[in-house]
Structure formats: structure tokens, C-alpha cells
Design an enzyme around this catalytic site. Structure first.
Site, PDB file in Angstrom:
ATOM      1  N   ASP A  50      50.799 -16.784 -52.241  1.00  0.00           N
ATOM      2  CA  ASP A  50      50.455 -16.813 -50.821  1.00  0.00           C
ATOM      3  C   ASP A  50      49.377 -17.867 -50.596  1.00  0.00           C
ATOM      4  O   ASP A  50      48.539 -18.106 -51.470  1.00  0.00           O
ATOM      5  CB  ASP A  50      49.946 -15.441 -50.360  1.00  0.00           C
ATOM      6  CG  ASP A  50      51.041 -14.393 -50.304  1.00  0.00           C
ATOM      7  OD1 ASP A  50      52.184 -14.749 -49.979  1.00  0.00           O
ATOM      8  OD2 ASP A  50      50.744 -13.218 -50.571  1.00  0.00           O
TER       9      ASP A  50
ATOM     10  N   ASP B 221      57.042 -15.225 -45.755  1.00  0.00           N
ATOM     11  CA  ASP B 221      56.559 -14.132 -44.909  1.00  0.00           C
ATOM     12  C   ASP B 221      56.736 -14.464 -43.426  1.00  0.00           C
ATOM     13  O   ASP B 221      57.108 -13.601 -42.627  1.00  0.00           O
ATOM     14  CB  ASP B 221      55.083 -13.841 -45.197  1.00  0.00           C
ATOM     15  CG  ASP B 221      54.834 -13.393 -46.618  1.00  0.00           C
ATOM     16  OD1 ASP B 221      55.725 -12.781 -47.229  1.00  0.00           O
ATOM     17  OD2 ASP B 221      53.723 -13.661 -47.128  1.00  0.00           O
TER      18      ASP B 221
END
Length: 168
Positions: A120, A138
Site C-alpha cells: 500500500d 483498493d
């Protein structure tokens, strides 16, 4: 050949997976984000490198190989069900939404398999309030869910029968 919901969804899966993985590979291996972090883009948005061993918000954190493979199995099962739904999609909105969700899920699943965690990078924050760190996969999943909700709330029953039949 007409752009059916299936074809649109399949293209969304491929594009989402390709963009997600290209972004991750570039940030990790070419740009070297781990050594340069945090990269402050605005007072409220940074690019960092976070290793997420779980799912959203680090829920169901998988620290062992058994837990990691369990999350992978759960992802494969969910993705297969979403793929079946995509195959049966009757509108382009649903096809696109499911394609984004499946592509994002596969991008994060690949990370978990290859690295043992999901990579991430994007971090919104305001003062001491910190929003979670996320990646392109995401974003695709959230947009896909939003499209499905939009279809369900605003478009359900409004599509013409010929458009719905074309997706079969």
C-alpha cells in the site's frame, strides 16, 4: 463486435490488474519508495510504503504462511463468485463494476502470494487524523462497489430490455 457487459468487465479486470501491478512495481523497484518515504505531495496526502499483512484496515492480519494461504483461498473463492456474477452481468455498469472489483482483488492477491503482504502507498491524513493507506487496487474495488450501488439504487429496472438482453 458489440461491447457486452462481459467484455467490458474482462477489459476492466485486465486494465485494473495491469495498472495496479505496474504502479506497485514502479514504486517499489524503480522509484525506491521504501528509501525515500514519506513523499509529501500535499499537506494531507503522502506516498509511503506500507506492508499490509491483512485485508482492509489490516483486519484478519495474516502473519503465518497458513493464515496467508487462508486469506488467498478466501480471495480466490470470492473472486470466483464475482467472476460468475460478471459472466451473468446484464448491464455495462454491473460489468464494469465487477471487473474493477475482480481486478483489484487479483492485484492484491498477487501481492499476498508474491510478497507475503499487500503493498500500500497512498496515505491521506489531516492533523492527527490518519486515513488508511491504500493502493490502486483498493481504489478500483471502491469504485466498483460504488458502481454496483449506483446500479442497484438508481438504475435497477430502468435499463431497456434490449440492452439487458444484449449482455446475455
Amino acid at each position: 463486435m458489440a461491447m457486452t457487459p462481459r467484455i467490458l468487465g474482462a477489459l476492466a479486470v485486465l486494465a485494473t490488474l495491469a495498472v495496479d501491478q505496474a504502479n506497485k512495481l514502479w514504486l517499489i523497484f524503480i522509484y525506491g519508495i521504501e528509501a525515500r518515504q514519506p513523499v509529501r505531495l500535499t499537506p494531507f496526502f503522502d506516498v509511503i510504503f506500507a506492508k499490509n499483512p491483512g485485508i482492509s484496515y489490516s483486519l484478519l492480519s495474516a502473519r503465518t504462511d497458513m493464515e496467508r494461504y487462508g486469506l488467498l483461498a478466501l480471495t480466490v473463492a470470492a473472486t470466483a463468485l464475482l467472476g460468475l456474477w460478471l459472466w451473468r452481468a446484464r448491464t455495462k455498469t454491473v460489468g464494469l463494476g465487477l471487473g474493477l472489483i475482480v481486478g483489484g482483488a487479483l492485484g492484491n492477491a498477487y501481492d499476498r502470494l508474491a510478497y507475503g503482504f499487500v503493498a500500500d502507498f497512498y496515505h491521506f491524513h489531516l492533523g492527527s487524523f490518519s486515513w488508511y493507506v491504500f493502493n490502486f487496487a483498493d481504489v478500483a474495488i471502491v469504485v466498483g462497489v460504488a458502481l454496483l450501488l449506483y446500479e442497484s439504487v438508481f438504475l435497477a429496472g430502468k435499463a431497456s430490455e434490449p440492452e439487458r438482453a444484449a449482455g446475455q
